[in-house]
Scaffold this active site. Sequence first.
Site, PDB file in Angstrom:
ATOM      1  CE  LYS A  84      -1.726   3.028   1.863  1.00 23.35           C
ATOM      2  NZ  LYS A  84      -1.481   4.428   1.410  1.00 23.35           N
ATOM      3  CD  GLU A 107      12.962   2.070  11.348  1.00 28.08           C
ATOM      4  OE1 GLU A 107      13.280   3.196  11.785  1.00 28.08           O
ATOM      5  OE2 GLU A 107      13.353   1.008  11.878  1.00 28.08           O
ATOM      6  CB  CYS A 161      13.096  10.160   7.517  1.00 23.85           C
ATOM      7  SG  CYS A 161      14.285   8.999   6.841  1.00 23.85           S
ATOM      8  CD  GLU A 191       9.262  14.302  10.415  1.00 23.04           C
ATOM      9  OE1 GLU A 191       8.117  13.827  10.464  1.00 23.04           O
ATOM     10  OE2 GLU A 191      10.243  13.660  10.017  1.00 23.04           O
TER      11      GLU A 191
HETATM   12  P1  NAD Z   1       2.342   9.414   6.492  1.00 21.57           P
HETATM   13  O1  NAD Z   1       2.511   8.824   7.842  1.00 21.57           O
HETATM   14  O2  NAD Z   1       1.336  10.480   6.324  1.00 21.57           O
HETATM   15  O3  NAD Z   1       1.908   8.250   5.444  1.00 21.57           O
HETATM   16  C1  NAD Z   1       2.680   7.074   5.296  1.00 21.57           C
HETATM   17  C2  NAD Z   1       1.801   5.980   4.714  1.00 21.57           C
HETATM   18  O4  NAD Z   1       0.771   5.641   5.659  1.00 21.57           O
HETATM   19  C3  NAD Z   1       1.089   6.368   3.428  1.00 21.57           C
HETATM   20  O5  NAD Z   1       1.065   5.262   2.565  1.00 21.57           O
HETATM   21  C4  NAD Z   1      -0.305   6.717   3.925  1.00 21.57           C
HETATM   22  O6  NAD Z   1      -1.310   6.616   2.921  1.00 21.57           O
HETATM   23  C5  NAD Z   1      -0.507   5.674   5.009  1.00 21.57           C
HETATM   24  N1  NAD Z   1      -1.506   6.007   6.022  1.00 21.57           N
HETATM   25  C6  NAD Z   1      -2.000   7.229   6.349  1.00 21.57           C
HETATM   26  N2  NAD Z   1      -2.880   7.104   7.375  1.00 21.57           N
HETATM   27  C7  NAD Z   1      -2.933   5.794   7.684  1.00 21.57           C
HETATM   28  C8  NAD Z   1      -3.637   5.046   8.673  1.00 21.57           C
HETATM   29  N3  NAD Z   1      -4.462   5.620   9.526  1.00 21.57           N
HETATM   30  N4  NAD Z   1      -3.422   3.714   8.728  1.00 21.57           N
HETATM   31  C9  NAD Z   1      -2.561   3.103   7.877  1.00 21.57           C
HETATM   32  N5  NAD Z   1      -1.877   3.753   6.921  1.00 21.57           N
HETATM   33  C10 NAD Z   1      -2.054   5.094   6.835  1.00 21.57           C
HETATM   34  O7  NAD Z   1       3.777   9.876   6.009  1.00 21.57           O
HETATM   35  P2  NAD Z   1       4.196  10.567   4.642  1.00 21.57           P
HETATM   36  O8  NAD Z   1       3.698  11.980   4.622  1.00 21.57           O
HETATM   37  O9  NAD Z   1       3.853   9.680   3.499  1.00 21.57           O
HETATM   38  O10 NAD Z   1       5.790  10.564   4.775  1.00 21.57           O
HETATM   39  C11 NAD Z   1       6.505  11.490   5.542  1.00 21.57           C
HETATM   40  C12 NAD Z   1       6.855  10.918   6.909  1.00 21.57           C
HETATM   41  O11 NAD Z   1       7.586   9.709   6.745  1.00 21.57           O
HETATM   42  C13 NAD Z   1       7.772  11.833   7.723  1.00 21.57           C
HETATM   43  O12 NAD Z   1       7.337  11.830   9.058  1.00 21.57           O
HETATM   44  C14 NAD Z   1       9.140  11.177   7.606  1.00 21.57           C
HETATM   45  O13 NAD Z   1      10.023  11.454   8.657  1.00 21.57           O
HETATM   46  C15 NAD Z   1       8.757   9.727   7.579  1.00 21.57           C
HETATM   47  N6  NAD Z   1       9.802   8.920   6.995  1.00 21.57           N
HETATM   48  C16 NAD Z   1      10.560   8.145   7.833  1.00 21.57           C
HETATM   49  C17 NAD Z   1      11.593   7.382   7.325  1.00 21.57           C
HETATM   50  C18 NAD Z   1      12.438   6.531   8.222  1.00 21.57           C
HETATM   51  O14 NAD Z   1      13.169   5.678   7.721  1.00 21.57           O
HETATM   52  N7  NAD Z   1      12.388   6.715   9.525  1.00 21.57           N
HETATM   53  C19 NAD Z   1      11.864   7.394   5.951  1.00 21.57           C
HETATM   54  C20 NAD Z   1      11.081   8.201   5.136  1.00 21.57           C
HETATM   55  C21 NAD Z   1      10.044   8.947   5.658  1.00 21.57           C
END
Ligand code: NAD
Length: 482
Positions: A177, A250, A284, A382
Amino acid sequence: MTRPPHTGLNLIAGEWVPAAGGAAFERRNPADRDDLVGTFPDSSAADTAAAIEAVAEGAAEWADTPPQRRAAVLEAAADRLAERADELTAELVREEGKTRAEAAIETSRTPQNLRYYAGEALRITGQSFPADDGGLVYTRPEPVGVVGAITPWNFPLNIPSRKLGPALAAGNGVVFKPSPVTPLLAQRLVEALLAGGLPPGALALVQGGAVPGAALAADPRVDAVTFTGSTAVGRAIHAAVGPSRRCQLEMGGKNPVIVLDDADLDRAARIIVKGAYGLAGQACTGTSRVIAHEAVHDALLERVVGLAEAVTVGDGLRDGVAMGPLAADFQLAKVLEYVRIGQDEGAKLVTGGTRTGDEAGFFVAPAVFTGVTPDMRIAREEIFGPVLAFQRAASLDEALALADATDYGLAAGIVTRDLDRALEFARRSRTGLVKVNQPTSGMAMTVPFGGRKESSTQTFKEQAGPSMMLFYTQEKSIYVSP
Ligand code: NAD
């Protein structure tokens, strides 16, 4: 040049299909809102359930596939991605907003990840133990079953390749997903795996946002959930997965660079600017705080502001552009909101933080704040954009305390010529990743990577080679008497 929009589909039971209810969402180029990248299925919980059912049935064949064949499939998928690297680079710039150079790094890295995990498929081993009766006791590593992979948009090929690669190498089925911000690149990865010979029952793709994500995490037929994204969503997923299924999260970061009084300030400024404004601050591990020794604070600030103002912001496909747009309207709104919050809190905005360039794109000028104190939200939360907060410290101890004064623990850096203090910092930093005289962002493919504190469940490190494979395998202990 107008490029035709794509019509994306879900992959369920080997068939490319729209959402059952026909709903679809649009993805537009963040550098030019008039450019429609494509329309993709806006999947429901029912679509997700159908995908899970298909993989629950189809995964057994893949689990029984010899490791040499699993490795060959991942290698062939890597070949396919490598052959199409230029095309994928252009699509990545158009869909996500990276610069061409940033996108090219990702499209070259993703096939390497798949090759790395192809190798891991061949290295899965158990142990044998002495038995009391002269018999045999051994462990057998088995696939976990159905893996749900939920991914963010900021590395739409690379992060999924570090989940699908090890999951498939270990013989699991995967329901993928991806983020609705980067659906096209997700489809490209799945297409490459199918072209590489993956049996269609081993993988499903469900496009959409929170609805299919939540349905995937909550479904008891999913044996393990691997998620990369924000801490807020990670918490919700953790609650939905519950105690008896595997969960790997993560999440976010608030990564500092400490600059000590002996540092080469030109070098420090280059390291900071690369970490802070690379990927428009949407990494991130990007640098969002500078903790400068008070003896060098002002001189460092001057250099960083000079470099920040020299960053060319624009469409990533244009030559000479060093920073692309923010990836989405919600990203633009969030970054501008934090710039306002910082000013309201009493920090001083020295440069940037406003929209720039073509109004049709989500462009923001690199921002630098000074006078930031640890209680301020721009020091703790963040932002995930090109916003840098300067803080002052009088000693390494104070700098370490400031660095630790957030809930996050992903990455931290230090710039110094003093090896003793650098290694002390590395030892005491409560983060999963420490960089000495390097930007906080950027990691080697073979090295364990993951956060501490609210940045991670710390359930085996992502991209961790052998320990990564532990998440995707489960051991059985077998006793045999003669
Ligand atoms: P997000 O948490 O908004 O979304 C991530 C994924 O979760 C997407 O596929 C989204 O559709 C899905 N999602 C959203 N709500 C959900 C729910 N209630 N249940 C299940 N899935 C759900 O994050 P984003 O905006 O896509 O990415 C940015 C974030 O990702 C930042 O916080 C960044 O730090 C983090 N990030 C972390 C790493 C790491 O390795 N630690 C790497 C890259 C990005």
